[in-house]
Design an enzyme around this catalytic site. Structure first.
Site, short mmCIF file in Angstrom:
data_model
loop_
_atom_site.label_atom_id
_atom_site.label_comp_id
_atom_site.label_asym_id
_atom_site.label_seq_id
_atom_site.Cartn_x
_atom_site.Cartn_y
_atom_site.Cartn_z
CE LYS A 1 -78.32 -65.45 50.39
NZ LYS A 1 -78.10 -66.57 49.57
CG ASP B 1 -72.73 -64.01 54.83
OD1 ASP B 1 -73.18 -63.59 53.77
OD2 ASP B 1 -72.60 -65.21 55.11
CG MET C 1 -78.05 -73.57 58.62
SD MET C 1 -78.27 -73.38 56.83
CE MET C 1 -77.51 -74.85 56.22
N1 SAH Z 1 -70.35 -71.29 56.26
C1 SAH Z 1 -70.68 -71.35 57.67
C2 SAH Z 1 -72.00 -72.03 57.93
C3 SAH Z 1 -73.19 -71.32 57.33
S1 SAH Z 1 -74.71 -72.10 57.73
C4 SAH Z 1 -69.55 -72.06 58.42
O1 SAH Z 1 -68.66 -72.61 57.80
O2 SAH Z 1 -69.57 -72.03 59.64
C5 SAH Z 1 -75.17 -71.22 59.18
C6 SAH Z 1 -75.15 -72.16 60.37
O3 SAH Z 1 -73.80 -72.30 60.84
C7 SAH Z 1 -75.92 -71.67 61.57
O4 SAH Z 1 -77.30 -71.98 61.46
C8 SAH Z 1 -75.28 -72.45 62.69
O5 SAH Z 1 -75.74 -73.78 62.74
C9 SAH Z 1 -73.82 -72.48 62.24
N2 SAH Z 1 -73.03 -71.40 62.85
C10 SAH Z 1 -72.37 -70.42 62.22
N3 SAH Z 1 -71.72 -69.64 63.10
C11 SAH Z 1 -71.98 -70.14 64.33
C12 SAH Z 1 -71.62 -69.78 65.65
N4 SAH Z 1 -70.83 -68.73 65.91
N5 SAH Z 1 -72.09 -70.53 66.67
C13 SAH Z 1 -72.88 -71.60 66.45
N6 SAH Z 1 -73.26 -71.98 65.23
C14 SAH Z 1 -72.82 -71.27 64.18
#
Ligand code: SAH
Length: 278
Positions: free
Chosen positions: A62, A39, A176
């Site tokens: 994505k 990803d 998000m």
């Molecule tokens: N499955 C992932 C989330 C996917 S949705 C999880 O469990 O973290 C993607 C969203 O996750 C981004 O838009 C943001 O809001 C958040 N996100 C993921 N990694 C991040 C990071 N390192 N710092 C801040 N927000 C993060």
């Protein structure tokens, strides 16, 4: 190349950014994998350090609101095709597999095609951000529960639910939603959210470029409205956010560099590859 006689799929959460925030189990599967579908929000160091040099690595990034994302159908097709070839396929996802991800589609593909699979959890962004920003998501005298939400489009949360979100003492974490932050703040303040609750935006949590912005929701319109944040960003709202000032143990980087590459145009060979298997 070592291949398995029967294919298998491992759905793995790779953690939020810091490449050390991954489980031993995930590392073991990465070392064994024949194919890795990775990803945008997976640290490239994880792939570079743990995946065999002769394994096939396919980038299936994505990004909400940007073109060029890999369609879910292509990812599903890769999974089915490589597993049918008897390969050990790792589907590596940012954070945890079960939070705001398309894991359901991928589970369905495995079941539909009778592919054996395992699921390995990861550290979700909320937990990474909470730890590295010094904001406990629940804390005595502050909050006894936490909710993981999203407002990636505005009709996800109903008017009635905004009222409830404004009143609850639960900590609210929005994934998000940095591009719709204005709507989040407008709805919560219009519904009278308490003045002692603060808002934190954590950009690029757990990476060397982590930056935390803290503001009172009622000051947002004047001081922060219109500001854009580096992707990925996470929003934390609640009384717990005040703890950041006392317990932040990492300095803000304030860097404008990207840790995760934005999704670019899929190169033509990758596009061909996708066409071939879908
Ligand atoms: N499955 C992932 C989330 C996917 S949705 C999880 O469990 O973290 C993607 C969203 O996750 C981004 O838009 C943001 O809001 C958040 N996100 C993921 N990694 C991040 C990071 N390192 N710092 C801040 N927000 C993060």
């Amino acid at each position: 190349m070592i291949t398995n006689t029967t294919g298998k799929v491992i759905l793995i959460g790779a953690g939020p950014g810091d490449p050390e925030l991954i489980t031993l189990k995930a590392v073991r599967f990465l070392q064994q994998a024949d194919v890795v579908l990775t990803d945008r929000l997976v640290s490239s160091e994880i792939v570079n350090q743990h995946v065999r040099k002769d394994a096939e690595v396919i980038y299936v990034g994505k990004q909400c609101r940007r073109g060029y994302s890999t369609p879910q159908e292509s990812i599903n097709a890769y999974i089915a095709e490589y597993a049918a070839q008897g390969k050990l396929v790792v589907r590596l996802k940012g954070g945890d597999v079960s939070i705001f991800s398309n894991v359901l589609d991928e589970l369905e593909v495995c079941v539909k095609n009778k592919i054996p699979y395992e699921v390995v959890p990861g550290i979700t962004a909320a937990l990474g951000a909470a730890a590295y920003a010094g904001i406990p998501l629940t804390a005595r005298g502050h909050s006894t529960a936490v909710r993981f939400l999203t407002l990636y489009k505005s009709d996800i949360v109903t008017n009635e639910y905004w009222g409830e979100l404004a009143k609850t003492t639960d900590t609210l974490v929005f994934y998000m939603s940095s591009e719709t932050l204005n709507d989040v703040v407008t709805n919560l303040t219009a519904n009278g959210i308490a003045k002692d609750k603060l808002l934190a935006v954590v950009e690029q949590a757990t990476t060397p470029f982590q930056t935390v912005h803290v503001i009172n929701l009622y000051d947002y319109a004047e001081k922060m409205k219109g500001q854009t944040f580096i992707s990925p960003s996470l929003i934390i709202i609640g009384k717990v956010v005040e703890l950041h000032q006392q317990f932040s143990w990492i300095e803000n980087s304030n860097s404008k560099e990207y840790y995760f590459k934005p999704v670019g145009k899929i190169d033509s060979s990758a596009a061909e590859e996708i066409k071939k298997v879908s």
